[in-house]
Design a protein around this motif. Structure first.
Motif, PDB file in Angstrom:
ATOM      1  N   LYS A 106       6.389 -33.734  17.793  1.00  0.00           N
ATOM      2  CA  LYS A 106       5.108 -33.073  17.961  1.00  0.00           C
ATOM      3  C   LYS A 106       5.354 -31.634  18.400  1.00  0.00           C
ATOM      4  CE  LYS A 106       0.579 -34.706  19.501  1.00  0.00           C
ATOM      5  NZ  LYS A 106      -0.111 -35.665  20.397  1.00  0.00           N
ATOM      6  N   ASN A 107       4.517 -30.725  17.929  1.00  0.00           N
ATOM      7  CA  ASN A 107       4.676 -29.310  18.275  1.00  0.00           C
ATOM      8  C   ASN A 107       3.295 -28.688  18.426  1.00  0.00           C
ATOM      9  OD1 ASN A 107       5.985 -26.946  18.867  1.00  0.00           O
ATOM     10  ND2 ASN A 107       6.391 -26.398  16.746  1.00  0.00           N
ATOM     11  N   VAL A 108       2.637 -29.036  19.513  1.00  0.00           N
ATOM     12  CA  VAL A 108       1.267 -28.594  19.748  1.00  0.00           C
ATOM     13  C   VAL A 108       1.236 -27.072  19.902  1.00  0.00           C
ATOM     14  CG1 VAL A 108      -0.714 -28.777  21.296  1.00  0.00           C
ATOM     15  CG2 VAL A 108       0.687 -30.787  20.816  1.00  0.00           C
ATOM     16  N   GLN A 109       0.349 -26.420  19.159  1.00  0.00           N
ATOM     17  CA  GLN A 109       0.130 -24.975  19.215  1.00  0.00           C
ATOM     18  C   GLN A 109       1.412 -24.185  18.950  1.00  0.00           C
ATOM     19  OE1 GLN A 109      -1.725 -24.196  22.997  1.00  0.00           O
ATOM     20  NE2 GLN A 109      -3.633 -25.231  22.430  1.00  0.00           N
ATOM     21  N   GLY A 110       2.340 -24.785  18.205  1.00  0.00           N
ATOM     22  CA  GLY A 110       3.553 -24.048  17.856  1.00  0.00           C
ATOM     23  C   GLY A 110       4.378 -23.614  19.058  1.00  0.00           C
ATOM     24  N   THR A 111       4.444 -24.469  20.059  1.00  0.00           N
ATOM     25  CA  THR A 111       5.197 -24.134  21.283  1.00  0.00           C
ATOM     26  C   THR A 111       6.662 -23.860  20.988  1.00  0.00           C
ATOM     27  OG1 THR A 111       3.695 -25.510  22.583  1.00  0.00           O
ATOM     28  CG2 THR A 111       5.814 -24.950  23.581  1.00  0.00           C
ATOM     29  N   LEU A 112       7.219 -24.614  20.066  1.00  0.00           N
ATOM     30  CA  LEU A 112       8.625 -24.454  19.700  1.00  0.00           C
ATOM     31  C   LEU A 112       8.723 -23.730  18.367  1.00  0.00           C
ATOM     32  CD1 LEU A 112       9.886 -28.009  20.691  1.00  0.00           C
ATOM     33  CD2 LEU A 112      10.110 -25.896  21.998  1.00  0.00           C
ATOM     34  N   PRO A 113       9.800 -23.021  18.104  1.00  0.00           N
ATOM     35  CA  PRO A 113      10.971 -22.862  18.987  1.00  0.00           C
ATOM     36  C   PRO A 113      10.753 -21.809  20.078  1.00  0.00           C
ATOM     37  CG  PRO A 113      11.287 -21.622  16.965  1.00  0.00           C
ATOM     38  CD  PRO A 113       9.991 -22.351  16.807  1.00  0.00           C
ATOM     39  N   LEU A 114      11.488 -21.953  21.175  1.00  0.00           N
ATOM     40  CA  LEU A 114      11.519 -20.936  22.226  1.00  0.00           C
ATOM     41  C   LEU A 114      12.546 -19.886  21.820  1.00  0.00           C
ATOM     42  CD1 LEU A 114      11.493 -23.162  25.443  1.00  0.00           C
ATOM     43  CD2 LEU A 114       9.576 -21.903  24.454  1.00  0.00           C
ATOM     44  N   ARG A 115      12.111 -18.670  21.650  1.00  0.00           N
ATOM     45  CA  ARG A 115      13.009 -17.591  21.244  1.00  0.00           C
ATOM     46  C   ARG A 115      13.380 -16.742  22.439  1.00  0.00           C
ATOM     47  NH1 ARG A 115       9.143 -18.211  17.312  1.00  0.00           N
ATOM     48  NH2 ARG A 115       9.934 -18.660  15.209  1.00  0.00           N
ATOM     49  N   ALA A 116      14.605 -16.254  22.434  1.00  0.00           N
ATOM     50  CA  ALA A 116      15.105 -15.479  23.568  1.00  0.00           C
ATOM     51  C   ALA A 116      14.189 -14.296  23.879  1.00  0.00           C
ATOM     52  CB  ALA A 116      16.532 -15.005  23.281  1.00  0.00           C
ATOM     53  N   GLN A 117      13.686 -13.617  22.824  1.00  0.00           N
ATOM     54  CA  GLN A 117      12.846 -12.445  23.056  1.00  0.00           C
ATOM     55  C   GLN A 117      11.499 -12.807  23.665  1.00  0.00           C
ATOM     56  OE1 GLN A 117      14.039 -13.459  20.147  1.00  0.00           O
ATOM     57  NE2 GLN A 117      12.553 -13.304  18.448  1.00  0.00           N
ATOM     58  N   ASP A 118      11.101 -14.086  23.499  1.00  0.00           N
ATOM     59  CA  ASP A 118       9.822 -14.523  24.068  1.00  0.00           C
ATOM     60  C   ASP A 118       9.946 -14.967  25.524  1.00  0.00           C
ATOM     61  OD1 ASP A 118       8.728 -14.095  21.550  1.00  0.00           O
ATOM     62  OD2 ASP A 118       9.092 -16.165  20.909  1.00  0.00           O
ATOM     63  N   LEU A 119      11.165 -15.112  26.017  1.00  0.00           N
ATOM     64  CA  LEU A 119      11.377 -15.646  27.364  1.00  0.00           C
ATOM     65  C   LEU A 119      11.457 -14.557  28.425  1.00  0.00           C
ATOM     66  CD1 LEU A 119      14.019 -18.429  26.595  1.00  0.00           C
ATOM     67  CD2 LEU A 119      11.542 -18.645  26.807  1.00  0.00           C
ATOM     68  N   SER A 120      11.549 -13.309  27.989  1.00  0.00           N
ATOM     69  CA  SER A 120      11.680 -12.211  28.944  1.00  0.00           C
ATOM     70  C   SER A 120      10.459 -12.156  29.862  1.00  0.00           C
ATOM     71  CB  SER A 120      11.831 -10.889  28.188  1.00  0.00           C
ATOM     72  OG  SER A 120      11.897  -9.811  29.093  1.00  0.00           O
ATOM     73  N   GLY A 121      10.729 -12.187  31.152  1.00  0.00           N
ATOM     74  CA  GLY A 121       9.665 -12.100  32.137  1.00  0.00           C
ATOM     75  C   GLY A 121       8.913 -13.397  32.370  1.00  0.00           C
ATOM     76  N   ARG A 122       9.325 -14.465  31.684  1.00  0.00           N
ATOM     77  CA  ARG A 122       8.651 -15.755  31.872  1.00  0.00           C
ATOM     78  C   ARG A 122       9.516 -16.666  32.738  1.00  0.00           C
ATOM     79  NH1 ARG A 122       5.834 -17.929  26.515  1.00  0.00           N
ATOM     80  NH2 ARG A 122       4.297 -18.567  28.056  1.00  0.00           N
ATOM     81  N   HIS A 123       8.849 -17.520  33.483  1.00  0.00           N
ATOM     82  CA  HIS A 123       9.534 -18.410  34.419  1.00  0.00           C
ATOM     83  C   HIS A 123       9.573 -19.816  33.833  1.00  0.00           C
ATOM     84  CE1 HIS A 123       9.581 -20.478  38.638  1.00  0.00           C
ATOM     85  NE2 HIS A 123      10.716 -20.612  37.995  1.00  0.00           N
ATOM     86  N   LEU A 124      10.790 -20.358  33.652  1.00  0.00           N
ATOM     87  CA  LEU A 124      10.969 -21.697  33.100  1.00  0.00           C
ATOM     88  C   LEU A 124      11.393 -22.663  34.197  1.00  0.00           C
ATOM     89  CD1 LEU A 124      11.244 -19.870  30.497  1.00  0.00           C
ATOM     90  CD2 LEU A 124      12.686 -21.685  29.596  1.00  0.00           C
ATOM     91  N   ALA A 125      10.857 -23.852  34.156  1.00  0.00           N
ATOM     92  CA  ALA A 125      11.314 -24.933  35.027  1.00  0.00           C
ATOM     93  C   ALA A 125      11.955 -26.002  34.148  1.00  0.00           C
ATOM     94  CB  ALA A 125      10.153 -25.528  35.813  1.00  0.00           C
ATOM     95  N   VAL A 126      13.182 -26.364  34.471  1.00  0.00           N
ATOM     96  CA  VAL A 126      13.901 -27.411  33.755  1.00  0.00           C
ATOM     97  C   VAL A 126      14.106 -28.557  34.732  1.00  0.00           C
ATOM     98  CG1 VAL A 126      15.905 -27.967  32.344  1.00  0.00           C
ATOM     99  CG2 VAL A 126      15.073 -25.627  32.428  1.00  0.00           C
ATOM    100  N   VAL A 127      13.514 -29.711  34.443  1.00  0.00           N
ATOM    101  CA  VAL A 127      13.516 -30.801  35.411  1.00  0.00           C
ATOM    102  C   VAL A 127      13.908 -32.112  34.738  1.00  0.00           C
ATOM    103  CG1 VAL A 127      11.718 -29.654  36.771  1.00  0.00           C
ATOM    104  CG2 VAL A 127      11.062 -31.332  35.043  1.00  0.00           C
ATOM    105  N   GLY A 128      14.303 -33.058  35.573  1.00  0.00           N
ATOM    106  CA  GLY A 128      14.644 -34.386  35.080  1.00  0.00           C
ATOM    107  C   GLY A 128      16.123 -34.691  35.233  1.00  0.00           C
ATOM    108  N   PRO A 129      16.480 -35.968  35.235  1.00  0.00           N
ATOM    109  CA  PRO A 129      17.874 -36.373  35.454  1.00  0.00           C
ATOM    110  C   PRO A 129      18.819 -35.982  34.318  1.00  0.00           C
ATOM    111  CG  PRO A 129      16.512 -38.273  34.890  1.00  0.00           C
ATOM    112  CD  PRO A 129      15.578 -37.128  35.114  1.00  0.00           C
ATOM    113  N   PHE A 130      18.280 -35.566  33.171  1.00  0.00           N
ATOM    114  CA  PHE A 130      19.130 -35.158  32.045  1.00  0.00           C
ATOM    115  C   PHE A 130      19.142 -33.635  31.873  1.00  0.00           C
ATOM    116  CE2 PHE A 130      18.481 -39.549  31.318  1.00  0.00           C
ATOM    117  CZ  PHE A 130      19.560 -40.004  30.578  1.00  0.00           C
TER     118      PHE A 130
END
Length: 228
Positions: A106-130
């Motif tokens: 599933k790719n609601v609202q075209g969330t993926l792919p995450l591109r490096a140029q789109d991540l500038s200034g954004r805060h990501l949280a990566v969570v979970g045991p994996f």
């Protein structure tokens, strides 16, 4: 077959297996294995010497073709080391294989792919045991991985220059102890949250199956808290 009650003893299993054409037993690490009873079966007349020769011949023919009995100097693969196996060419091929093996459900609202140029200034949280545990990312029958060559989701995103916050929430896939407060703290200020869940060999492998497909332990709760 003994475990499935097809036979009543290792001797019976050895006889049935050899007669059926089985010429190899996967017995690595077992103190007792079935095919150690073949000499007894031969002495009792349950199998013949010619049958054993017929079973063994293709095994050794294959091993010879693979060069297992050749002097190391004759084997072109004996000189290979990690500088070859982990060469840029091979690593790029592994990356290509990994990218092409993903299944996007599933790719609601075209969330993926995450591109490096789109991540500038954004805060990501990566969570979970994996999210950042190299050991649990490999399935059953996988080779023993070298952590320095493994890119966890957290490590991969950090290499893109993203501002990444991380918490496992629970230290292992069974997720028996879950830190909800820590998860809420990490995801509360994030623009994008990646939740990394699953099972892995800690939870299920060959001969260690489960009766359902639900996420183990508190993993579902972790996901629901992250979404909320």
């Amino acid at each position: 077959m003994l475990g499935h009650h097809y036979t009543h003893s290792f001797l019976e299993t050895a006889v049935a297996s050899v007669n059926a054409g089985c010429n190899l037993e996967l017995s690595y690490g077992l103190r007792k294995n079935v095919f150690m009873h073949i000499p007894q079966a031969l002495a009792m007349g349950n199998i013949t010497l010619q049958m054993l020769r017929d079973r063994v011949r293709p095994l050794f023919y294959t091993r010879m073709r693979l060069g297992e009995f050749d002097p190391p100097a004759m084997n072109p693969y004996s000189s290979l080391d990690l500088s070859v196996v982990q060469s840029p060419e091979h690593r790029n091929l592994s990356l290509e294989a990994a990218v092409k093996s993903f299944v996007l459900l599933k790719n609601v609202q075209g969330t993926l792919p995450l591109r490096a140029q789109d991540l500038s200034g954004r805060h990501l949280a990566v969570v979970g045991p994996f999210a950042d545990n190299p050991r649990v990312l490999f399935g059953d029958y996988a080779p023993v991985p070298d952590p320095q060559y493994i890119y966890t989701p957290r490590r991969g995103l950090e290499m893109l220059g993203a501002n990444v916050s991380f918490t496992a929430g629970c230290s292992e896939p069974w997720c028996r102890r879950y830190s909800r407060a820590e998860l809420v703290r990490v995801v509360g200020t994030a623009d994008i949250v990646l939740v990394c869940l699953g099972t892995g060999v800690d939870v299920e492998t060959e001969a260690k199956d489960r009766s359902d497909l639900s996420l183990p332990g508190h993993q579902l709760e972790l996901l629901q808290d992250a979404v909320q």
